[in-house]
Scaffold this motif. Sequence first.
Motif, short mmCIF file in Angstrom:
data_model
loop_
_atom_site.label_atom_id
_atom_site.label_comp_id
_atom_site.label_asym_id
_atom_site.label_seq_id
_atom_site.Cartn_x
_atom_site.Cartn_y
_atom_site.Cartn_z
N VAL A 140 56.24 34.88 42.63
CA VAL A 140 55.49 34.45 43.81
C VAL A 140 55.09 35.67 44.61
CG1 VAL A 140 55.53 33.11 45.93
CG2 VAL A 140 56.65 32.22 43.89
N VAL A 141 53.81 35.79 44.88
CA VAL A 141 53.29 36.94 45.62
C VAL A 141 52.58 36.43 46.87
CG1 VAL A 141 51.67 38.88 45.57
CG2 VAL A 141 53.01 38.31 43.53
N GLU A 142 52.89 37.05 48.00
CA GLU A 142 52.21 36.73 49.25
C GLU A 142 51.32 37.90 49.64
OE1 GLU A 142 54.57 35.25 52.46
OE2 GLU A 142 56.14 34.49 51.10
N PHE A 143 50.12 37.60 50.07
CA PHE A 143 49.25 38.68 50.52
C PHE A 143 48.30 38.16 51.58
CE2 PHE A 143 47.12 36.83 46.83
CZ PHE A 143 45.85 36.58 47.32
N GLU A 144 47.69 39.13 52.25
CA GLU A 144 46.72 38.81 53.30
C GLU A 144 45.47 39.64 53.07
OE1 GLU A 144 46.43 39.85 57.98
OE2 GLU A 144 48.18 38.62 57.39
N GLY A 145 44.33 39.03 53.27
CA GLY A 145 43.09 39.75 53.12
C GLY A 145 42.14 39.44 54.26
N LYS A 146 41.27 40.41 54.54
CA LYS A 146 40.32 40.24 55.63
C LYS A 146 38.92 40.53 55.11
CE LYS A 146 39.35 41.86 60.35
NZ LYS A 146 39.80 42.78 61.44
N GLY A 147 37.97 39.66 55.47
CA GLY A 147 36.61 39.87 54.99
C GLY A 147 35.63 39.10 55.83
N ASN A 148 34.35 39.07 55.37
CA ASN A 148 33.32 38.38 56.13
C ASN A 148 33.23 36.88 55.82
OD1 ASN A 148 32.10 38.30 53.63
ND2 ASN A 148 30.59 39.88 54.11
N GLY A 162 42.05 40.78 49.48
CA GLY A 162 43.50 40.70 49.55
C GLY A 162 44.13 40.70 48.17
N PHE A 163 43.56 39.94 47.24
CA PHE A 163 44.11 39.86 45.89
C PHE A 163 44.02 41.22 45.19
CE2 PHE A 163 44.28 38.93 41.40
CZ PHE A 163 45.20 37.90 41.31
N ASN A 164 42.89 41.90 45.30
CA ASN A 164 42.72 43.20 44.66
C ASN A 164 43.70 44.24 45.24
OD1 ASN A 164 40.73 42.49 42.85
ND2 ASN A 164 39.04 42.98 44.24
N GLN A 165 43.99 44.11 46.53
CA GLN A 165 44.88 45.07 47.19
C GLN A 165 46.34 44.88 46.78
OE1 GLN A 165 44.54 45.08 51.45
NE2 GLN A 165 46.15 46.62 51.74
N TYR A 166 46.76 43.64 46.61
CA TYR A 166 48.17 43.36 46.34
C TYR A 166 48.46 43.07 44.87
CZ TYR A 166 48.93 43.25 51.36
OH TYR A 166 49.01 43.60 52.69
N SER A 167 47.54 43.30 44.01
CA SER A 167 47.79 43.11 42.57
C SER A 167 47.17 44.27 41.81
CB SER A 167 47.18 41.79 42.10
OG SER A 167 45.76 41.89 42.04
N ASN A 168 47.46 44.33 40.56
CA ASN A 168 46.90 45.37 39.70
C ASN A 168 45.59 44.93 39.05
OD1 ASN A 168 49.02 47.21 40.18
ND2 ASN A 168 50.32 46.13 38.66
N VAL A 169 45.15 43.74 39.39
CA VAL A 169 43.91 43.21 38.84
C VAL A 169 42.77 43.53 39.80
CG1 VAL A 169 42.69 41.14 38.05
CG2 VAL A 169 45.18 41.36 37.72
N HIS A 170 41.72 44.11 39.32
CA HIS A 170 40.57 44.42 40.15
C HIS A 170 39.32 43.78 39.55
CE1 HIS A 170 42.80 47.24 42.65
NE2 HIS A 170 43.40 47.64 41.53
N PHE A 171 38.61 43.05 40.37
CA PHE A 171 37.42 42.35 39.88
C PHE A 171 36.41 42.21 41.01
CE2 PHE A 171 40.31 39.19 41.59
CZ PHE A 171 39.48 38.36 42.34
N SER A 172 35.21 41.87 40.64
CA SER A 172 34.13 41.63 41.62
C SER A 172 33.46 40.30 41.31
CB SER A 172 33.09 42.76 41.56
OG SER A 172 32.51 42.82 40.27
N LEU A 173 32.82 39.73 42.32
CA LEU A 173 32.11 38.46 42.16
C LEU A 173 30.69 38.71 41.67
CD1 LEU A 173 34.53 37.41 43.81
CD2 LEU A 173 32.94 35.91 45.01
#
Length: 558
Positions: A474-482, A491-502
């Motif tokens: 279980v991972v908890e994270f917080e992200g801020k955006g528009n 938030g997900f990219n910051q707190y995990s090793n997975v990096h992706f774009s939409l």
Amino acid sequence: MKSMNFHRYRQFPGINLSDRQWPSKTITKAPIWCSVDLRDGNQALRIPMNLEEKLQMFDLLVEVGFKEIEIGFPSAAQVEYDFARVLIEENRIPEDVTVQVLTQAREHLIRKTYDALEGVHKAIVHFYNSTSTLQRDVVFHMNQEQIKQIAVEGAKLVKSLKEEYGNPGIRFEYSPESFTGTELDYALEVCHAVMDVFEPTPDNKLILNLPATVEMSTANLHADQIEWFCRHIRNRESVLISLHTHNDRGTAVAAAELAVMAGADRVEGTLFGNGERTGNMDIVTMSLNLFSQGVDPKLDFSNINRVRDIYEACTRMNVHQRHPYVGELVYTAFSGSHQDAINKGMKAQETREDNFWDVPYLPIDPQDVGRTYQSIIRINSQSGKGGVAYIMEREFGYKLPKAMHPEFGRIIQQITDQTGDELPPHEIWKAFEQEYLNRTYPYHLRECHIQMNASEEGASDTIVKAVVGINGDVVEFEGKGNGPIDAFVKGFNQYSNVHFSLESYSEHDIDHGSDARAAAYINIRKSSGRSAFGVGVDRNINLASIKAILSALNRLEA
């Protein structure tokens, strides 16, 4: 290659009609229809209809709108005679319907026919004798004068018996049987002799039925025969020219259509072409052909499935899956290119300013004959991505973005290649559900809180606090955006090793109302370059979007 014995057959002779007019004519109104299902069609059944089945079929024909119905050959069998009596004695014949009975031009058969009609309100006595060259020579061994005399004596008897029975509702129809195999001038001579007996008038017309008892020529030659006859018959306004085409060459409908263009007034036929050998002219097909051209067919086939079901129950015959307008598969496309065209055509139809139907591969709207859109597109190994998308939208309400069509199409293609069979809609949905909605590993949304803040200057930011299961942890994270999606991705990219774009995003409501669910479709791309679509569903569109992101990630990890 072995050569067939084609030299044993000779070509049907042409008609001397160099100034024929029928090719430039069009059919602008329905002919007078006469159903012969209960006589000609019934005679061709391995197990003829019993009395109850005959009554059910008669009621169906009335319901469809036939105003002239040939109910049988009362002198041929007891059940035929009894059927006529039940219809008359139980007052089953509507006032606007005329029943027709058939008899050979033989005295004892004609008399029994009249006995069967006693008390009828309106009826057509249809008598006939064969006039063809071949039957005169090999069946009857009679010359032209002798054959003509049979017709004349039959006409005299049916006329005198009408007077004897005192029934003004009796009308007459004469058929020179095997008309298409009879010399035209001789057929005309016989019909003129019959007319001399009846002395028809424009107010009391005689029906002259010109049967293609065996279809012997191309449809255009049959039209030539009918136009020639219509031109040469005297007192044309005092006779109704009737058709009775058979389907030995497979062109009975075409022959009847061209013959109506050539001047015929009336058409005899059966539902779905039932009849001896290859069958009679199919009234369902011909009438719906008119319908497809904007002509009122004067018959109601708006519930064609009911008509088919009663027909099959009464006759024990099956309607072919490819039967025009009626068969199970006639409004169905398996081919990918056809499916794509239909899908686009259906969408374009919804925005047409006029009311005309114009959809590729569908000559009429299936709903106009009581069919549904559910089976227009069916999926097998020949199908394409557009067909799969059509099923998802029409059947389940999921409007897959166009960029997603190839991806899901390939998934379905793999299944159909393995099974080699058609894939019904519920199996397509099952594959969609398993591939996009039910994947919960390695990523699974457990909890999510969204906070949106707006400043006095009009700018806004969103904070997403999420709890996500990752590989069982279980991972908890917080992200801020528009916005919620941007905040979750950061938030997900910051707190995990997975990096992706939409790459793309779309959404729509699946249901209606205050608690409607929303579907979100998101295409993501990982840093490795691999991309995939994900789908999320939730009553909250923001949560649906976040679920779609995790769906796509799970698919990339699979």
